[in-house]
Write a protein that holds these residues in place. Structure first.
Motif, short mmCIF file in Angstrom:
data_model
loop_
_atom_site.label_atom_id
_atom_site.label_comp_id
_atom_site.label_asym_id
_atom_site.label_seq_id
_atom_site.Cartn_x
_atom_site.Cartn_y
_atom_site.Cartn_z
N ALA C 153 0.85 -1.15 -0.08
CA ALA C 153 -0.07 0.15 -0.02
C ALA C 153 0.84 1.33 0.07
CB ALA C 153 -0.83 0.00 1.23
N HIS C 154 0.57 2.22 -0.89
CA HIS C 154 1.00 3.66 -0.78
C HIS C 154 2.65 3.56 -1.17
CE1 HIS C 154 -2.12 4.12 2.22
NE2 HIS C 154 -2.44 5.03 1.33
N ALA C 155 3.13 2.49 -1.53
CA ALA C 155 4.45 2.53 -2.09
C ALA C 155 4.48 3.28 -3.47
CB ALA C 155 5.09 1.18 -2.31
N SER C 156 5.49 4.09 -3.87
CA SER C 156 5.63 4.71 -5.25
C SER C 156 6.98 4.57 -5.64
CB SER C 156 5.50 6.28 -5.01
OG SER C 156 6.52 6.85 -4.30
N LEU C 157 6.76 4.15 -6.87
CA LEU C 157 7.84 3.66 -7.85
C LEU C 157 7.91 4.54 -9.27
CD1 LEU C 157 9.80 1.24 -7.85
CD2 LEU C 157 7.99 -0.05 -9.12
N SER C 158 9.06 5.03 -9.63
CA SER C 158 9.22 5.56 -10.81
C SER C 158 10.76 5.40 -11.32
CB SER C 158 9.08 7.24 -10.89
OG SER C 158 10.09 7.90 -10.00
N HIS C 159 10.73 5.40 -12.67
CA HIS C 159 12.25 5.27 -13.24
C HIS C 159 13.03 4.03 -12.80
CE1 HIS C 159 10.92 9.75 -12.98
NE2 HIS C 159 11.31 9.42 -14.41
N ALA C 160 12.35 2.87 -12.64
CA ALA C 160 12.84 1.77 -12.23
C ALA C 160 12.54 0.68 -12.78
CB ALA C 160 12.33 1.68 -10.64
N ILE C 161 13.65 -0.40 -12.79
CA ILE C 161 13.63 -1.75 -13.25
C ILE C 161 13.75 -2.74 -12.13
CG2 ILE C 161 14.63 -3.20 -14.81
CD1 ILE C 161 13.84 -0.81 -16.19
N LEU C 162 12.78 -3.54 -11.85
CA LEU C 162 12.81 -4.53 -10.66
C LEU C 162 12.99 -6.10 -11.07
CD1 LEU C 162 11.80 -1.79 -9.47
CD2 LEU C 162 10.00 -3.21 -8.01
N GLY C 163 13.98 -6.77 -10.59
CA GLY C 163 13.99 -8.21 -10.90
C GLY C 163 12.89 -8.84 -10.47
N GLU C 164 13.16 -10.20 -9.99
CA GLU C 164 11.78 -11.02 -9.59
C GLU C 164 12.00 -10.83 -7.98
OE1 GLU C 164 12.87 -15.17 -10.67
OE2 GLU C 164 11.60 -16.01 -9.00
N GLY C 165 10.72 -11.15 -7.80
CA GLY C 165 10.35 -11.15 -6.18
C GLY C 165 10.91 -9.93 -5.30
N VAL C 166 10.82 -8.84 -5.98
CA VAL C 166 11.14 -7.56 -5.10
C VAL C 166 9.95 -7.26 -4.32
CG1 VAL C 166 11.64 -5.18 -5.49
CG2 VAL C 166 12.87 -6.98 -7.06
N VAL C 167 10.22 -6.72 -3.10
CA VAL C 167 9.24 -6.33 -2.25
C VAL C 167 9.39 -4.85 -1.99
CG1 VAL C 167 7.95 -6.70 0.10
CG2 VAL C 167 8.94 -8.87 -1.22
N LEU C 168 8.68 -4.16 -1.89
CA LEU C 168 8.31 -2.64 -1.60
C LEU C 168 7.30 -2.76 -0.56
CD1 LEU C 168 9.99 -2.18 -4.21
CD2 LEU C 168 8.78 0.00 -4.29
N HIS C 169 7.74 -2.20 0.71
CA HIS C 169 6.81 -2.34 2.04
C HIS C 169 6.01 -1.10 1.74
CE1 HIS C 169 7.74 -6.12 3.77
NE2 HIS C 169 8.97 -5.95 3.33
N PRO C 170 4.91 -0.70 2.82
CA PRO C 170 4.10 0.24 2.59
C PRO C 170 4.96 1.72 2.53
CG PRO C 170 3.10 -1.37 3.96
CD PRO C 170 4.52 -1.66 3.77
N GLY C 171 4.50 2.52 1.66
CA GLY C 171 5.11 3.96 1.81
C GLY C 171 6.44 3.99 1.27
N ALA C 172 7.25 2.79 0.71
CA ALA C 172 8.56 3.08 0.11
C ALA C 172 8.58 4.00 -1.16
CB ALA C 172 8.98 1.65 -0.34
N ARG C 173 9.56 4.47 -1.01
CA ARG C 173 9.53 5.77 -2.43
C ARG C 173 10.97 5.02 -2.94
NH1 ARG C 173 4.97 7.01 -1.53
NH2 ARG C 173 4.40 7.48 0.59
N VAL C 174 10.70 5.08 -4.25
CA VAL C 174 11.79 4.42 -5.02
C VAL C 174 11.80 5.14 -6.53
CG1 VAL C 174 12.80 2.47 -6.39
CG2 VAL C 174 11.69 2.16 -4.02
#
Lengths: 327, 327, 327
Positions: C153-174
């Motif tokens: 919930a509420h995580a944000s992501l931009s300009h990013a490439i993620l591999g397999e099984g990546v986890v962003l917990h709530p409110g993470a900013r990437v």
């Protein structure tokens, strides 16, 4: 005037018939506003104030300018808080569910609760009467909120049970998985499933963007009246007693236990599995690696008793100066 | 080429007719890209670069490999910033309100503003021309945003007045209640109503997940051009002058006042009610408990003048070694 | 029972026929639950436990109470993690796109992915099979997510490439803009355009409200298996190797490079442009201003080798006491 003095818990010296419309700081309050003085540093502003009344401690009443009423109380800051709350009570819920809110199956929302735009209430969650759920707040499946909780914008909550009057400020994160994993012989990490809950007692407050992880096993518990400031980190299985205070950017690692009324100042850090006794005080930026006895004050990194820290600091400075002279 | 050298504020040594398509770091920039050198640590990369041009300071131009043009400027980092901005100007608004945005009663949104999906604009708020409001951003009732502000995803704003060109990065929290309460004789805390606003001057930037609390009474004020990095904490009633810099995870407690161009390095902490003079610099992880004079540099916890800190640190280390030898 | 012992990687001493229904802590686990012991501090709880089985190291098996089976393993915490994962596997996606989700033009969402309420997927983004995108998550234009990523919930992501099984917990900013600007001669700051990406390797985890800035030029890169705890700050162009651990509220400034398996403890800070060698360990609240060699341990602010730090600390304390006696 009498209502104000009564709310403040004091007596007023001066014109008891005035009417007031609000509160304000010494520098800007006008004749129809109440102000306060809690810090001698601001005595110059007291002497210049145009405030109609000032809540203050006994010894300073003679410094009040003509035309200003002194409301003398034993605890000026508390007295003023009560006066301000007369004029500015905590906001009440405007009952209803915004049409954009998503309410999961089996969730129960009190008809006296307010659910804001784009709030998401998970399956089976329970929202008590008088709760205010802000825009974009996310309440996870099965969470239980007692009466009159306020969940501000963008806060998220999961695996949590909240008492009465709990407040989550914007962006607070409560109930997510904690930082638990085990290294493998081949250099990877395997996640330790995080299975516990977060239990927040009555009137607990969680600051903006602060984080409280769910228990790994067992629960993470914050006792009634505990308040966390912004950007505080609480690891899994931490337990606090009643009325603990944790100031901005401080962090408490997993399984550490705080007694009642413990104070942790800004940017302090506590390692895991510690016991911090009732009414202990941890200084700003302290690094606490050992248990702390009840009613003791520690500071420094590594943390030591406050008196020892200041003696050591003073001697280090003197030592430096003395050697400097002989060079 | 001439446009690039002019933007950088320098002169170019070499072929003035080339065409460039972008910018890049020394290691990867190709013949049609501009790079820069600002740190002697990267001289080896300069000697190997394939970049078509490099913005740099005077003394190093002879280290540039054949085929690369040196653009010599007095301030390489500034010069390069201006060159990069030629190729990558700040994004402009695509005017319009996403159909999922919620606009409260009485709010005024400039027809030249861009409002993203699921943004919530509170009652009576004013959004100026050229503003970009990102997805899920929450703008509280009555907030005023000047022209060309950028409010990124998930940022929240309440009780705030913003000048021109203010930027809130994702998850920034501006205007929520500060950490104010008074202890009662029976061991509870009563909330001090938080009544002030946040005033952000022109071109202020607030980092991702950083927090700026509203004033308790009076306002919290960040002067024009002030920049906060990610996860910074600003307490209620803090005031900064123009062009202050607060680096990641630093925190400033309530009512502390910073002059113009103060720099606070990463993870530093300032207690409340301090005066920090113009152009003072606070070192990383410093713990500041006393006023700091203008143009002075402090570091350490508790903070002391930088020179004293390093002398003390060196002597502590020597002392340790000497005793070690005699054991 | 045999399946549990096999999962734990150990052998069991006792009744091999029992059935278990879950896991729990020593204090509350019942006869049908499995518990573990990893810290001698909790030996008293072991002697009192009602757990049906306990995962533990060799030497302590004789302390197990009657009726409890000891599962003896070389690595109790890892063994227990695997047993717990038998009962509580990571949640699987429930494929489908919530009707309130906004999918931008050209975005591709795997039919096996789960997109939650009010999620926003930007133009051209790619969401792999098995991904779970939580409520209100914001995935920026062009982001690529490998299989089985979980964006809470509420995580944000931009300009990013993620591999397999990546986890962003709530409110993470990437992927937001980093803190880059150049001072001008007239005392303003000009923004350095931030042009790079964030590359997150397989199984990277980003804690709640943690921040990872995009590269200024080049990319910010976290190697496979790296885990960041809550409220961690990663500046632009940081690069980590495989399996690095960064604990709560620590911060790493721009362009610093970590080798494989580096550990950065809570609230530590690293300045920019450093090289931290493989398997180095940075202690809690350390302030690192210089490169750190592989496999070395540092602590203190400024950081020094751990042994030196403790020797210095002890001598400072002794010095303080000795002088105290002569006063």
């Amino acid at each position: 005037m009498a209502a104000i003095a009564a709310a403040a818990g004091g007596r007023c010296e001066g014109d008891g018939e005035r009417l007031f419309i609000g509160v304000g700081p010494l520098q800007t309050a006008g004749p129809e506003e109440v102000s306060f003085l809690d810090n001698r540093r601001y005595l110059p502003q007291l002497r210049e104030t145009r405030a109609g009344a000032v809540v203050m401690a006994q010894g300073l009443a003679d410094q009040v300018p003509e035309g200003t009423v002194a409301i003398v109380v034993p605890a000026p800051y508390l007295g003023f808080a009560r006066v301000a709350a007369l004029f500015h009570p905590a906001p009440a819920a405007t009952p209803g569910i915004h049409p954009t809110a998503v309410i999961g199956p089996g969730a129960t929302v009190s008809p006296e609760a307010e659910i804001g735009p784009y709030a998401v209430i998970g399956a089976g969650a329970e929202i008590g009467p008088g709760c205010i759920i802000g825009p974009h707040a996310a309440i996870g499946a099965g969470c239980v909120l007692g009466p009159r909780c306020r969940i501000h914008a963008h806060a998220s909550l999961s695996h949590a049970i909240l008492g009465e009057g709990v407040v989550l400020h914007p962006g607070a994160r409560v109930g997510q998985e904690g930082f638990g994993f085990a290294p493998t012989p081949d250099g990877r990490f395997e996640t330790m499933p995080q299975l516990g809950r977060v239990i927040l007692g009555d009137h607990v407050e969680i600051g903006a963007n602060a984080c409280v992880d769910r228990g790994s096993q067992g629960d993470t518990v914050l006792g009634a009246g505990t308040r966390l400031d912004n950007l505080v980190q609480i690891g899994h299985n931490v337990r606090t007693g009643r009325g603990c205070i944790v100031v901005g950017q401080a962090g408490i690692s997993g399984s550490t236990v705080l007694g009642d009324y413990v104070q942790v100042a800004a940017q302090a850090g506590l390692t895991g599995h510690l016991q911090i006794g009732t009414q202990a005080r941890i200084g700003a930026q302290a690094g606490v690696m050992n248990d702390v006895a009840a009613k003791s004050d520690v500071i420094g990194s590594p943390a030591m008793p406050v008196r020892e820290f200041w003696r050591m600091t003073a001697r280090m400075k003197r030592l430096g100066e003395k050697q400097g002279k002989t060079e």
